[in-house]
Design a protein around this motif. Structure first.
Motif, short mmCIF file in Angstrom:
data_model
loop_
_atom_site.label_atom_id
_atom_site.label_comp_id
_atom_site.label_asym_id
_atom_site.label_seq_id
_atom_site.Cartn_x
_atom_site.Cartn_y
_atom_site.Cartn_z
N ARG A 7 0.87 -1.18 0.00
CA ARG A 7 0.00 0.00 0.00
C ARG A 7 0.91 1.22 0.00
O ARG A 7 1.77 1.38 0.85
CB ARG A 7 -0.88 0.04 1.23
N ILE A 8 0.71 2.07 -0.98
CA ILE A 8 1.42 3.34 -1.03
C ILE A 8 0.44 4.37 -0.52
O ILE A 8 -0.61 4.61 -1.14
CB ILE A 8 1.88 3.66 -2.47
N ARG A 10 -0.32 8.25 1.03
CA ARG A 10 0.19 9.61 1.17
C ARG A 10 -0.96 10.59 1.36
O ARG A 10 -2.07 10.35 0.91
CB ARG A 10 1.06 10.00 0.00
N TYR A 22 -5.71 9.31 -11.39
CA TYR A 22 -5.53 7.90 -11.02
C TYR A 22 -6.63 6.98 -11.52
O TYR A 22 -6.36 5.83 -11.86
CB TYR A 22 -5.36 7.77 -9.50
N GLY A 46 -6.79 1.05 -7.04
CA GLY A 46 -5.87 0.02 -7.52
C GLY A 46 -6.63 -0.94 -8.41
O GLY A 46 -7.61 -0.57 -9.05
N TYR A 52 -1.06 -4.49 -4.96
CA TYR A 52 -0.71 -3.14 -4.51
C TYR A 52 -1.91 -2.23 -4.70
O TYR A 52 -2.80 -2.50 -5.49
CB TYR A 52 0.50 -2.59 -5.28
N HIS A 53 -1.91 -1.15 -3.94
CA HIS A 53 -2.89 -0.09 -4.17
C HIS A 53 -2.38 1.21 -3.56
O HIS A 53 -1.41 1.22 -2.81
CB HIS A 53 -4.29 -0.46 -3.66
N PHE A 54 -3.04 2.27 -3.94
CA PHE A 54 -2.70 3.61 -3.44
C PHE A 54 -3.79 4.05 -2.47
O PHE A 54 -4.97 3.84 -2.73
CB PHE A 54 -2.64 4.61 -4.60
N GLU A 55 -3.37 4.69 -1.39
CA GLU A 55 -4.31 5.28 -0.45
C GLU A 55 -3.98 6.76 -0.33
O GLU A 55 -2.84 7.14 -0.05
CB GLU A 55 -4.21 4.63 0.92
N ILE A 74 6.50 7.11 -9.08
CA ILE A 74 5.97 5.76 -9.17
C ILE A 74 6.17 5.38 -10.63
O ILE A 74 5.84 6.16 -11.53
CB ILE A 74 4.46 5.72 -8.83
#
Length: 129
Positions: A7-8, A10, A22, A46, A52-55, A74
């Motif tokens: 999990r990325i 930011r 996104y 995601g 993986y996914h972005f938060e 990224i």
């Protein structure tokens, strides 16, 4: 061996402003969202099939600001040239023009795009490794 999930996460000052980049541009899906969870709103994007996914989180009492440098990246590796060209065109169609990469290496086989917070994503027309 178990494959770790990534999990990325930011902060951002404007979750809504990130959606076109996104979701529409990179074709990621909304996996979850929340509001007022201990003072935070959030969006996770995601692909449910990928590990993986972005938060992105927003806290009304904290200003996140912009990316600290132009080299916060990224990188998505897209080895198929046709798929890479389609991905680049989709980003442009949504309204995001490529930017010159801080590190010129990424301009050789890739295109760099900057999100509304100043963070950058490279679409690299190459295989990983």
């Amino acid at each position: 061996m178990t494959i770790a999930k990534l999990r990325i996460a930011r902060p951002t000052d404007d979750i809504e402003a990130l959606k076109p980049f996104y979701i529409d541009g990179l074709c990621l899906k909304v996996l979850a969202k929340f509001s007022d969870h201990s003072g935070f709103d959030g969006l996770m994007v995601g692909d449910p099939e990928l590990p993986y996914h972005f938060e992105f989180t927003k806290n009304s009492e904290h200003l996140a600001g912009r990316a600290p440098t132009k080299d916060n990246l990224i990188v998505f590796y897209l080895p198929d040239t046709r798929e890479w060209k389609q991905a680049v065109q989709r980003m442009q169609d949504v309204g995001f023009a490529p930017v010159t990469s801080f590190n010129p290496y990424w301009d050789i086989l890739g295109r760099t795009f900057e999100d509304p917070d100043g963070y950058r994503v490279v679409l690299q027309n190459a295989s990983w490794g």
